[in-house]
Design a protein around this motif. Structure first.
Motif: not given
Length: 221
Positions: A27-33, A35-39, A42-47, A71-77
């Motif tokens: 489940d954790r890996e799927e959630g990360a995957a 998130f990483l597919r989005l621009n 889209e990431r902001l909307e998902l979060v 990934h949302a915590w580690d990444s900078e929009p």
């Protein structure tokens, strides 16, 4: 990705989580995957949708969401003309973020963001420890932050290099304080920044010091 497809992806985060360790890891890996597919947008909307569901106590697949939120915590929009913190902090500054604080988020989600290895590293640390936080701005704003580091050089980077890279104005400032294990919600080191999340830092101002590289640290309060 279309808004309909994004909404469909977001629905997956509310399904029942797996009951066994291997299933929760999937489940954790799927959630990360996802998130990483989005621009960025889209990431902001998902979060935003995940955090809203959490703030409203809606059903959540925590392992799956924690994979995306890590990934949302580690990444900078990229917002406007520069990078702005993390996706989580960006959502916290959006309308509706008044319902929760970064302190609330870190206290509840911090332990879930850690990997098993990071949790082991945290439990092996010998406390008390000195931590640092660097940034550009005034004392109150910086001292309230939840993200600290064991590495002074990392704090120096966020006080000097990072703000200038994105045109952020303000006086460089580095704070330090001594903490105990019970002060820490999580240890994150995926970016090799030795990051410790401290949700109650806003109540620890009197124990903080301003780091001066040429003189002994000056006490606050």
């Amino acid at each position: 990705m279309s808004s309909e497809l994004l909404a469909e992806q977001a629905k997956k985060f509310s399904r029942l989580h797996s009951l066994d360790d291997k299933g929760r890891a999937r489940d954790r890996e799927e959630g990360a995957a996802i998130f990483l597919r989005l621009n960025d947008r889209e990431r902001l909307e998902l979060v935003a949708s995940m955090v809203e569901a959490w703030a409203c106590d809606l059903p959540l697949n925590r392992p799956m969401i924690s994979g995306a939120l890590r990934h949302a915590w580690d990444s900078e929009p990229y917002i406007g003309v520069g990078r702005r913190g993390s996706y989580v902090s960006a959502v916290a500054r959006c309308p509706g973020g008044e319902e929760w604080t970064m302190q609330d988020f870190v206290e509840d989600w911090g332990p879930d963001l850690m990997t098993a290895d990071e949790e082991d590293q945290l439990n092996a640390m010998e406390f008390p420890l000195t931590v640092y936080r660097g940034g550009a701005g005034d004392f109150e704003e910086l001292a309230d932050g939840v993200s600290w580091t064991l590495n002074l050089e990392i704090a120096e980077f966020y006080a000097n290099t990072w703000p200038k890279s994105w045109g952020i104005m303000g006086q460089p400032l580095i704070l330090s304080m001594t903490i105990e294990l019970q002060d820490v919600a999580a240890f994150l080191n995926d970016r090799k920044e030795e990051e410790l999340l401290i949700p109650e830092a806003r109540f620890m101002h009197k124990s903080m010091r301003i780091v001066d590289h040429e003189q002994p640290a000056a006490a606050i309060g």
